[in-house]
Design a protein around this motif. Sequence first.
Motif: not given
Length: 341
Positions: A149-158, A179-182, A192-197, A206-214
Motif C-alpha cells: 500500500i505505502a512504505s514509510l519511505t514514500q512519504y517520509l520526507d513530507g 509504532p509498528g516495527d519502529g 524530541f528529548a523523549q519518545v513514548v511509543a 519486539q520488532q521496535a525494541r530490536e530496532r532501537c537496540h540495534a
Amino acid sequence: MTSQFTLRAMSTLAPEIQPLDALATFCKAAGEPLRLSILRVLSNNSFGVLELAHIFSTSQSGISHHLKVLTQAGLVTARREGNAIFYRRSLTHESEPHLLNTLLLSLDAQPIEPSNLQRINEIHLERAATSAAFFQRIGHEFTQNQELIASLTQYLDGLLNLLDSLQFSSESQVIEIGPGDGSFLPALSQRFAQVVAVDNSPHMLQQARERCHALAINNVSLIQADALTTELPATDCMILNMVLHHLAAPAAAIQQLAQAIKPGGSLIISELCQHDQVWAHQTCGDLWLGFAQDELARWATLAGLTSRDSIYLGLKNGFQIQLRHFVKPDHEAITLIQESK
C-alpha cells in the motif's frame, strides 16, 4: 426555511421534487424517535445494519427502513467497506440552514442511552479483537504487506518536513501510537528529548525494541498497552502514523487521544485517503479503507482541535496519503496576547 442540505441530497434522486416536498422529507425523517436516536449514535461513529440492529435491539428490516428514510433526506450517507456497508451521519457545514444545524446540535447534546452505549462498546471491543488477532497471526509479515500500500519511505520526507516546520523545543516530548516495527522511531528520537511509543501488539513492539537496540537509541520508551484505555502522559506532540484505519472507532480515538495533548501541542496524522481497494482488509488488516479529508477535520474539531497544514501525496499504486496537522488551542496564551494588546 427550506433545507438546502436536503435539497442537495434529493436532487440526484428526483430533480423534479419541489422545495416544499424536500422540506417535508426532512421533517418526516426527523420526526421519529428511533431515527433521531440513530442520528445521535452515528454522530461520531460508523455502523453497519446488523450492528445498528444490535445496538437498538430491533430487527434488521426495521433498521434498514429507517436508514432508507434518513438517506433519502440526506441526513445519512452509506459507504462500502469491502463486503459490508457502513452508515454515518452526513457531514454538515456552517452554511447549512439553521433548522438542520439546530436539530443536530440538540441531538448531540443528548446522552446516548446507557444500554445502547454498552452495545456500542461491545461492537468496538469486537472490532479491536479482530484487529489484534490479525497482528498476532500475521505480524511477522505486516511490514512487507504494508509496503504493498505505502512504505514509510514514500512519504517520509513530507512527514519530516511537516514535523520540522513546527519547531518543537529541545525539551519536547512526543507520543507515537501504534509504532509498528519502529521504522519512524529513529527520526523521532532525533527531534524530541523523549519518545513514548504505545502499541498493544507484543510482536510489533519486539520488532521496535530490536530496532532501537540495534541503533543504540536510548530516549525511546516502549509501552505495551491499549492507548485508548490507558492514561497517557501529557505530551507536546501526538503522532498517528498510518494507524487510524486499524482502530475500531477512529473518531472516538482522536477525541480520547487529544486529551493527552498539551495546550498549544500538535496532533499529526499520516493516513490513507478514502479508497476502494478491498484487498487491504485481508492483506493488511485494515478495518477502514481510508478516510475522507472532511471526516478527519470534523473529528478533530469535535475533539477540540484546530486544523492547520495539510499535505496530499499521490502514490503510483493508486493510493493517496494525507499528512494532517491539528493544534490544541492554548486559550490561556491567547488571552495573555489579547490582554497585552
